[in-house]
Scaffold this motif. Structure first.
Motif, PDB file in Angstrom:
ATOM      1  N   LYS A   1      -1.605 -11.901   6.640  1.00  0.00           N
ATOM      2  CA  LYS A   1      -0.816 -11.787   5.406  1.00  0.00           C
ATOM      3  C   LYS A   1       0.355 -10.840   5.616  1.00  0.00           C
ATOM      4  CE  LYS A   1      -3.920 -13.878   2.639  1.00  0.00           C
ATOM      5  NZ  LYS A   1      -3.725 -15.102   1.942  1.00  0.00           N
ATOM      6  N   GLN A   2       1.272 -10.894   4.660  1.00  0.00           N
ATOM      7  CA  GLN A   2       2.423  -9.983   4.690  1.00  0.00           C
ATOM      8  C   GLN A   2       2.002  -8.674   4.000  1.00  0.00           C
ATOM      9  OE1 GLN A   2       5.332 -10.777   6.062  1.00  0.00           O
ATOM     10  NE2 GLN A   2       7.015  -9.842   4.958  1.00  0.00           N
ATOM     11  N   ILE A   3       2.091  -7.567   4.721  1.00  0.00           N
ATOM     12  CA  ILE A   3       1.650  -6.278   4.174  1.00  0.00           C
ATOM     13  C   ILE A   3       2.803  -5.278   4.229  1.00  0.00           C
ATOM     14  CG2 ILE A   3      -0.010  -4.377   4.458  1.00  0.00           C
ATOM     15  CD1 ILE A   3      -1.887  -6.360   5.826  1.00  0.00           C
ATOM     16  N   LEU A   4       3.087  -4.645   3.099  1.00  0.00           N
ATOM     17  CA  LEU A   4       4.126  -3.617   3.068  1.00  0.00           C
ATOM     18  C   LEU A   4       3.470  -2.257   2.871  1.00  0.00           C
ATOM     19  CD1 LEU A   4       6.656  -5.294   0.574  1.00  0.00           C
ATOM     20  CD2 LEU A   4       6.720  -5.353   3.072  1.00  0.00           C
ATOM     21  N   LEU A   5       3.904  -1.283   3.639  1.00  0.00           N
ATOM     22  CA  LEU A   5       3.389   0.079   3.490  1.00  0.00           C
ATOM     23  C   LEU A   5       4.514   0.903   2.880  1.00  0.00           C
ATOM     24  CD1 LEU A   5       1.665   0.364   7.001  1.00  0.00           C
ATOM     25  CD2 LEU A   5       0.791  -0.654   4.887  1.00  0.00           C
ATOM     26  N   GLU A   6       4.291   1.397   1.678  1.00  0.00           N
ATOM     27  CA  GLU A   6       5.350   2.065   0.907  1.00  0.00           C
ATOM     28  C   GLU A   6       5.266   3.573   1.068  1.00  0.00           C
ATOM     29  OE1 GLU A   6       5.452   0.939  -3.220  1.00  0.00           O
ATOM     30  OE2 GLU A   6       7.002   2.405  -3.741  1.00  0.00           O
ATOM     31  N   GLY A   7       6.338   4.148   1.604  1.00  0.00           N
ATOM     32  CA  GLY A   7       6.390   5.591   1.758  1.00  0.00           C
ATOM     33  C   GLY A   7       7.008   6.247   0.540  1.00  0.00           C
ATOM     34  N   GLN A   8       6.800   7.539   0.452  1.00  0.00           N
ATOM     35  CA  GLN A   8       7.404   8.342  -0.605  1.00  0.00           C
ATOM     36  C   GLN A   8       8.316   9.343   0.085  1.00  0.00           C
ATOM     37  OE1 GLN A   8       5.929  11.810  -1.526  1.00  0.00           O
ATOM     38  NE2 GLN A   8       7.412  12.057  -3.169  1.00  0.00           N
ATOM     39  N   LEU A   9       9.340   9.815  -0.596  1.00  0.00           N
ATOM     40  CA  LEU A   9      10.278  10.803  -0.035  1.00  0.00           C
ATOM     41  C   LEU A   9      10.954  10.319   1.269  1.00  0.00           C
ATOM     42  CD1 LEU A   9       8.994  14.453  -0.624  1.00  0.00           C
ATOM     43  CD2 LEU A   9      11.315  13.618  -0.802  1.00  0.00           C
TER      44      LEU A   9
ATOM     45  N   ILE B   1       0.850  -1.203   0.000  1.00  0.00           N
ATOM     46  CA  ILE B   1       0.000   0.000   0.000  1.00  0.00           C
ATOM     47  C   ILE B   1       0.882   1.247   0.000  1.00  0.00           C
ATOM     48  CG2 ILE B   1      -1.913   1.199   1.135  1.00  0.00           C
ATOM     49  CD1 ILE B   1      -2.485  -1.396   2.693  1.00  0.00           C
ATOM     50  N   ARG B   2       0.747   2.103  -1.016  1.00  0.00           N
ATOM     51  CA  ARG B   2       1.412   3.422  -1.000  1.00  0.00           C
ATOM     52  C   ARG B   2       0.592   4.295  -0.063  1.00  0.00           C
ATOM     53  NH1 ARG B   2       4.127   6.601  -4.911  1.00  0.00           N
ATOM     54  NH2 ARG B   2       3.329   8.463  -3.887  1.00  0.00           N
ATOM     55  N   PHE B   3       1.229   4.897   0.936  1.00  0.00           N
ATOM     56  CA  PHE B   3       0.412   5.577   1.940  1.00  0.00           C
ATOM     57  C   PHE B   3       0.401   7.097   1.874  1.00  0.00           C
ATOM     58  CE2 PHE B   3       3.720   6.940   4.844  1.00  0.00           C
ATOM     59  CZ  PHE B   3       4.719   5.970   4.782  1.00  0.00           C
ATOM     60  N   GLN B   4       1.252   7.702   1.086  1.00  0.00           N
ATOM     61  CA  GLN B   4       1.192   9.172   0.955  1.00  0.00           C
ATOM     62  C   GLN B   4       1.862   9.624  -0.331  1.00  0.00           C
ATOM     63  OE1 GLN B   4       5.235   8.969   1.602  1.00  0.00           O
ATOM     64  NE2 GLN B   4       4.506  11.079   1.509  1.00  0.00           N
TER      65      GLN B   4
ATOM     66  N   ALA C   1       1.928   6.111   8.129  1.00  0.00           N
ATOM     67  CA  ALA C   1       1.718   4.932   7.280  1.00  0.00           C
ATOM     68  C   ALA C   1       0.391   4.257   7.610  1.00  0.00           C
ATOM     69  CB  ALA C   1       2.872   3.947   7.441  1.00  0.00           C
ATOM     70  N   ALA C   2       0.092   4.162   8.903  1.00  0.00           N
ATOM     71  CA  ALA C   2      -1.127   3.491   9.312  1.00  0.00           C
ATOM     72  C   ALA C   2      -2.350   4.251   8.794  1.00  0.00           C
ATOM     73  CB  ALA C   2      -1.171   3.391  10.833  1.00  0.00           C
ATOM     74  N   SER C   3      -2.341   5.555   9.009  1.00  0.00           N
ATOM     75  CA  SER C   3      -3.475   6.365   8.605  1.00  0.00           C
ATOM     76  C   SER C   3      -3.632   6.396   7.081  1.00  0.00           C
ATOM     77  CB  SER C   3      -3.260   7.778   9.158  1.00  0.00           C
ATOM     78  OG  SER C   3      -4.324   8.585   8.810  1.00  0.00           O
ATOM     79  N   GLY C   4      -2.539   6.619   6.399  1.00  0.00           N
ATOM     80  CA  GLY C   4      -2.595   6.755   4.934  1.00  0.00           C
ATOM     81  C   GLY C   4      -2.863   5.452   4.207  1.00  0.00           C
ATOM     82  N   ALA C   5      -2.688   4.333   4.930  1.00  0.00           N
ATOM     83  CA  ALA C   5      -2.947   3.036   4.308  1.00  0.00           C
ATOM     84  C   ALA C   5      -4.285   2.462   4.773  1.00  0.00           C
ATOM     85  CB  ALA C   5      -1.822   2.058   4.647  1.00  0.00           C
ATOM     86  N   GLY C   6      -4.735   2.908   5.961  1.00  0.00           N
ATOM     87  CA  GLY C   6      -5.982   2.383   6.504  1.00  0.00           C
ATOM     88  C   GLY C   6      -5.779   1.176   7.400  1.00  0.00           C
ATOM     89  N   LEU C   7      -4.926   1.344   8.408  1.00  0.00           N
ATOM     90  CA  LEU C   7      -4.636   0.279   9.383  1.00  0.00           C
ATOM     91  C   LEU C   7      -4.546   0.896  10.763  1.00  0.00           C
ATOM     92  CD1 LEU C   7      -1.549  -1.342   7.649  1.00  0.00           C
ATOM     93  CD2 LEU C   7      -3.635  -2.594   8.165  1.00  0.00           C
ATOM     94  N   PRO C   8      -4.926   0.169  11.815  1.00  0.00           N
ATOM     95  CA  PRO C   8      -4.685   0.701  13.160  1.00  0.00           C
ATOM     96  C   PRO C   8      -3.175   0.828  13.390  1.00  0.00           C
ATOM     97  CG  PRO C   8      -6.111  -1.245  13.212  1.00  0.00           C
ATOM     98  CD  PRO C   8      -5.563  -1.144  11.824  1.00  0.00           C
TER      99      PRO C   8
END
Ligand code: GDP
Ligand code: IMO
Ligand code: MG
Length: 423
Positions: free
Chosen positions: A214-222, A31-34, A246-253
Motif C-alpha cells: 500500500k501507499q504509506i505516508l509518514l508525516e513529520g512535525q516541525l 502515520i504522524r511519527f513524532q 520516521a521509521a521508529s516513530g511510525a513502527g516500520l523497519p
C-alpha cells in the motif's frame, strides 16, 4: 506503491499539512511519527480550513487510515477538541487510530512547560507551552504514561502514582501546586471512555499495509532545524523530526523508506527563539509576514521571516536523505522586485562555510552571504505546470534545487488543495 516520509526541511511550518492532504488523495495510510499538539498543520480543501495539531493530515480521505504513531505525545483533551471541530465540518473519523505505545501528555506537562519557560527568564526557548518537552522528558525518564495504559485500569493507577511522585516534586520546586491524583485518574477514565476504541496496537495494521504494498505516508512535525539532535539546541523541540526517526516513530523497519520528500518554503520562517541567520528585521521581512500570513497556526505568534537559506537546505537534504523537494508558497514572492538566497555563512573569523551547519553558539554570530535573484512581478497563483511559471521563478526554484542537490517533485502556488502541481 511506496513508503514516503514527508518532513520539514527548515524551521517548521513549511506546509507539510497541505502536502500530505494532497498526497493522501492516493494514500492508504498516513502515520504522524513524532511531536504532539505543538504542530499546526493547516489544510484547506472542500471541508474548509483546518489547523490540525495531532490528527494526521490524511484524515479528509475516508479511504486513508490515519495513525498517531508511537513516536508522538498525545494530549487527549486537545485530540478530542480537534475531533469535534472536524466532525462539525462533516469529516468522518472512522479511520483515526492512536498507537497504544504513544505517550500520554497529561495536564501537568502543560503546567510544567509554562513553569519551566517562566523559570528560564531571558533564556526562554519560546516553546508552544503545550507540554511537549516535559512529556518527552518523562518518556526518557521512564515515568511517562502511554495511551495503552488507559485500557488497563490497575496498571494505569500504579503508573500514575509512580509518575506523580516525581512530577509533584518538580512542580512544587517551580512554585506550582501538586496535581490531584484522584482527579487525574478520573480524567484518564474519561479519556478511556471517549477514545478507548481507537487506541490499538497499530503495528499489525502497518505491517499488513506494507505486505499488501500500500501507499504509506509518514508525516513529520516541525523541521530539521528544531531537531533534538541536529537542530539549534537548546532552541529545539524534544523529538526528532528528521526522516531517520520516521521509521521508529511510525513502527516500520528503516530500510522500507522508499522516498523522503522535504517540504520547504520558497523563503524562510521560524517561530520561537534561537539562531535564524537570514532573518529580516526590516520592511522586507514585514512584507513576507504580511503577504504570507505568517502567524503561528498553534499559538498565533507572528513568525520571524527571512530570505531562503541555501545552507540549511543542503544540510536538511543530506541529513534526511531527501529524494525530492516540495516547494511551497512560491506565490508569496510574486510581487518582489528582487530576491535573495543565502549561499554561505561568514563566520566571525571571516571564513565562509556552505556545506556544514555551525553549532548554535557559532550560528548566532554568522553573517549570511547572499546571491541576488530577479523577481518575476506577476501572479503565479494560477500556474499548474512547471512550464507555466515565469522564467525568473523557474530559475529561482532551480537554484534552490541545486543547493539542495535534489530534484523538485512539487511546487505550490496557493494554500488550496488544487493550487499545487507535480514537476
Ligand atoms: P506545516 O506546519 O508545515 O503544515 O505548515 P503550516 O500549516 O503551519 O504553515 C503553512 C501556511 O502556509 C498555512 O497557513 C498554509 O495554509 C499556507 N500555505 C501552504 N502552502 C501555501 C502556498 O503555496 N501559498 C500560500 N499563499 N500559502 C500556503
Ligand atoms: P509544525 O509541525 C513551528 C517551535 C517552538 C519553539 C520550539 C520548541 O506546525 O511545523 P515545543 O513546543 O516543541 O517544545 O517548542 O519549537 N515549534 C514550532 N515552530 N512550527 C511547529 O510545528 C512548531 N512546534 C514547535 O516555537 O521554538
Ligand atoms: Mg505549522
Amino acid at each position: 506503491m511506496a513508503v514516503i516520509a514527508v518532513v520539514g526541511a527548515q524551521w517548521g511550518d513549511e506546509g507539510k499539512g497541505r502536502i500530505i492532504d494532497y498526497l493522501a488523495q492516493e494514500a492508504d495510510v498516513v502515520i504522524r511519527f513524532q511531536g504532539g499538539d505543538n504542530a499546526g498543520h493547516t489544510v484547506i480543501n472542500a471541508f474548509g480550513k483546518h489547523a490540525l495539531h495531532l490528527i494526521p493530515s490524511g484524515i479528509f480521505n475516508p479511504r486513508t487510515q490515519n495513525i498517531i504513531g508511537s513516536g508522538c505525545v498525545v494530549n487527549p483533551q486537545s485530540l478530542l477538541g480537534e475531533m469535534e471541530a472536524l466532525r462539525a465540518s462533516g469529516v468522518e473519523l472512522e479511520n483515526l487510530w492512536v498507537s497504544t505505545r504513544a505517550q500520554l501528555l497529561m495536564p501537568y506537562h502543560r503546567e510544567l512547560d509554562g513553569l519551566e519557560e517562566a523559570a528560564r527568564g531571558k533564556d526562554t526557548i519560546g516553546t508552544t507551552r503545550r507540554g511537549i518537552g516535559p512529556a518527552y522528558a518523562d518518556k526518557a525518564a521512564r515515568v511517562g504514561l502511554r495511551m495503552g495504559d488507559l485500557l488497563q485500569p490497575g496498571w494505569l493507577e500504579s503508573r500514575l502514582a509512580n509518575a506523580l511522585r516525581t512530577v509533584s516534586r518538580k512542580i512544587e520546586l517551580l512554585g506550582g501546586a501538586p496535581p490531584d491524583g484522584d482527579a487525574l485518574y478520573a480524567l484518564c477514565l474519561e479519556y478511556r471512555e471517549k477514545l478507548g476504541g481507537r487506541i490499538i496496537d497499530t503495528l499489525p495494521m502497518t505491517r499488513r499495509a506494507v505486505q499488501q504494498q500500500k501507499q504509506i505516508l509518514l508525516e513529520g512535525q516541525l523541521g530539521v532545524m528544531r531537531d533534538l539532535d541536529w537542530g539549534i539546541y537548546p532552541y529545539v523541540t524534544s523529538s526528532n523530526p528528521t526522516a531517520a526517526y520516521a521509521a521508529s516513530g511510525a513502527g516500520l523497519p528503516a530500510r522500507l523508506l522508499d522516498r523522503v520528500l522535504g517540504v520547504v518554503k520558497a523563503y524562510s520562517t521560524a517561530v520561537g527563539e534561537g539562531p535564524f541567520p537570514t532573518e529580516l528585521h526590516d520592511a522586507e521581512g514585514a512584507r513576507l509576514r504580511e503577504v504570507g500570513s505568517e502567524f503561528g497556526a498553534t499559538t498565533g505568534r507572528p513568525r520571524r521571516c527571512g530570505w531562503f537559506d541555501g545552507v540549511a537546505i543542503g544540510y536538511a537534504a543530506w541529513l534526511n536523505g531527501m529524494t525530492g523537494l516540495a516547494i511551497t508558497k512560491l506565490d508569496v514572492l510574486d510581487g518582489f522586485e528582487f530576491l535573495k538566497i543565502c549561499v554561505g555563512y561568514q563566520l566571525p573569523d571571516g571564513t565562509v562555510v556552505a556545506d556544514s551547519m555551525p553549532d548554535t553558539p557559532v550560528l548566532l554570530q554568522v553573517t549570511p552571504v547572499y546571491e541576488i535573484w530577479e523577481g518575476w512581478r506577476c501572479s503565479t497563483a494560477g500556474c499548474r505546470r512547471w512550464e507555466e511559471l515565469p522564467s525568473q521563478a523557474r530559475a529561482y526554484l532551480q537554484r534552490i534545487s541545486e543547493l539542495a542537490g535534489i530534484q523538485i517533485d512539487y511546487v505550490s502556488v496557493g494554500a488550496a488543495r488544487d493550487q499545487m502541481f507535480a514537476v
